[in-house]
Design a protein around this motif. Structure first.
Motif, mmCIF file in Angstrom:
data_model
loop_
_atom_site.group_PDB
_atom_site.id
_atom_site.type_symbol
_atom_site.label_atom_id
_atom_site.label_comp_id
_atom_site.label_asym_id
_atom_site.label_seq_id
_atom_site.Cartn_x
_atom_site.Cartn_y
_atom_site.Cartn_z
ATOM 1 N N THR A 41 0.832 -1.209 0.000
ATOM 2 C CA THR A 41 0.000 0.000 0.000
ATOM 3 C C THR A 41 0.864 1.256 0.000
ATOM 4 O O THR A 41 0.611 2.205 -0.753
ATOM 5 N N TYR A 48 2.765 1.473 -3.383
ATOM 6 C CA TYR A 48 1.823 1.806 -4.457
ATOM 7 C C TYR A 48 1.496 3.295 -4.453
ATOM 8 O O TYR A 48 1.376 3.909 -5.513
ATOM 9 N N SER A 102 1.742 5.522 -7.792
ATOM 10 C CA SER A 102 0.471 5.793 -8.463
ATOM 11 C C SER A 102 -0.124 7.171 -8.213
ATOM 12 O O SER A 102 -1.178 7.486 -8.772
ATOM 13 N N GLU A 115 -5.006 -1.931 -7.591
ATOM 14 C CA GLU A 115 -4.527 -1.236 -6.402
ATOM 15 C C GLU A 115 -3.638 -2.135 -5.540
ATOM 16 O O GLU A 115 -3.963 -3.291 -5.278
ATOM 17 N N ASP A 116 -2.500 -1.584 -5.152
ATOM 18 C CA ASP A 116 -1.495 -2.236 -4.305
ATOM 19 C C ASP A 116 -0.795 -3.426 -4.973
ATOM 20 O O ASP A 116 -0.053 -4.141 -4.314
ATOM 21 N N TYR A 152 0.666 -1.300 -11.595
ATOM 22 C CA TYR A 152 0.463 0.021 -12.191
ATOM 23 C C TYR A 152 1.224 0.012 -13.503
ATOM 24 O O TYR A 152 2.447 -0.139 -13.519
#
Length: 141
Positions: free
Chosen positions: A18, A21, A25, A64-65, A68
């Motif tokens: 998290t 990321y 991102s 997500e996490d 990307y």
């Protein structure tokens, strides 16, 4: 057919996926370790560098996490996050023409090491100077 050479780099960060990321991102995250200015407009990123160069990158895939992926200077570039009990391995994958391989490989190495410095010690290794940049052989771009 245009010949491409694959680049796959990894770095281990003792942080959660998290946290990692977020750096990759978000505009605020990217500005801490990678670019001078990042502006997101929908699925487009406007990335500006210290030498005055800029590029528009399209966000191609987001998990997500975990993942990307962007179109970065005409190459699909993927950040994949692999979770471990003690942190996260970041995999960066892209493909470039053979004549760009050395510069792009070195560039991503520099970016990833700065990411680690920022996450571990909140220290940005870049010099943020318009003349002291990658084009002029400065690795602390």
């Amino acid at each position: 057919m245009i010949e491409r050479k694959d680049i796959h780099l990894k770095i281990f960060l003792p942080s959660s996926p998290t946290q990692v990321y977020w750096y990759i991102s978000t505009d605020a995250g990217r500005e801490k370790f990678w670019v001078e200015k990042s502006t997101t407009r929908g699925d487009l990123l406007l990335l500006e560098f210290p030498n005055g160069m800029s590029t528009k990158s399209e966000v191609l895939s987001v998990i997500e996490d975990k993942l990307y992926e962007i179109d970065y200077f005409g190459s699909n570039t993927t950040f994949e996050l692999e979770e471990h009990l003690d942190g996260t391995t970041v995999h960066v994958r892209t493909a470039v023409s053979p004549d760009e391989f050395t510069e792009v490989h070195s560039g991503w190495t520099s970016v990833l090491l700065n990411l680690k410095a920022v996450i571990l010690g909140q220290t940005d290794l870049r010099n943020h100077h318009p003349i002291r940049n990658w084009d002029n052989q400065y690795v602390d771009n």
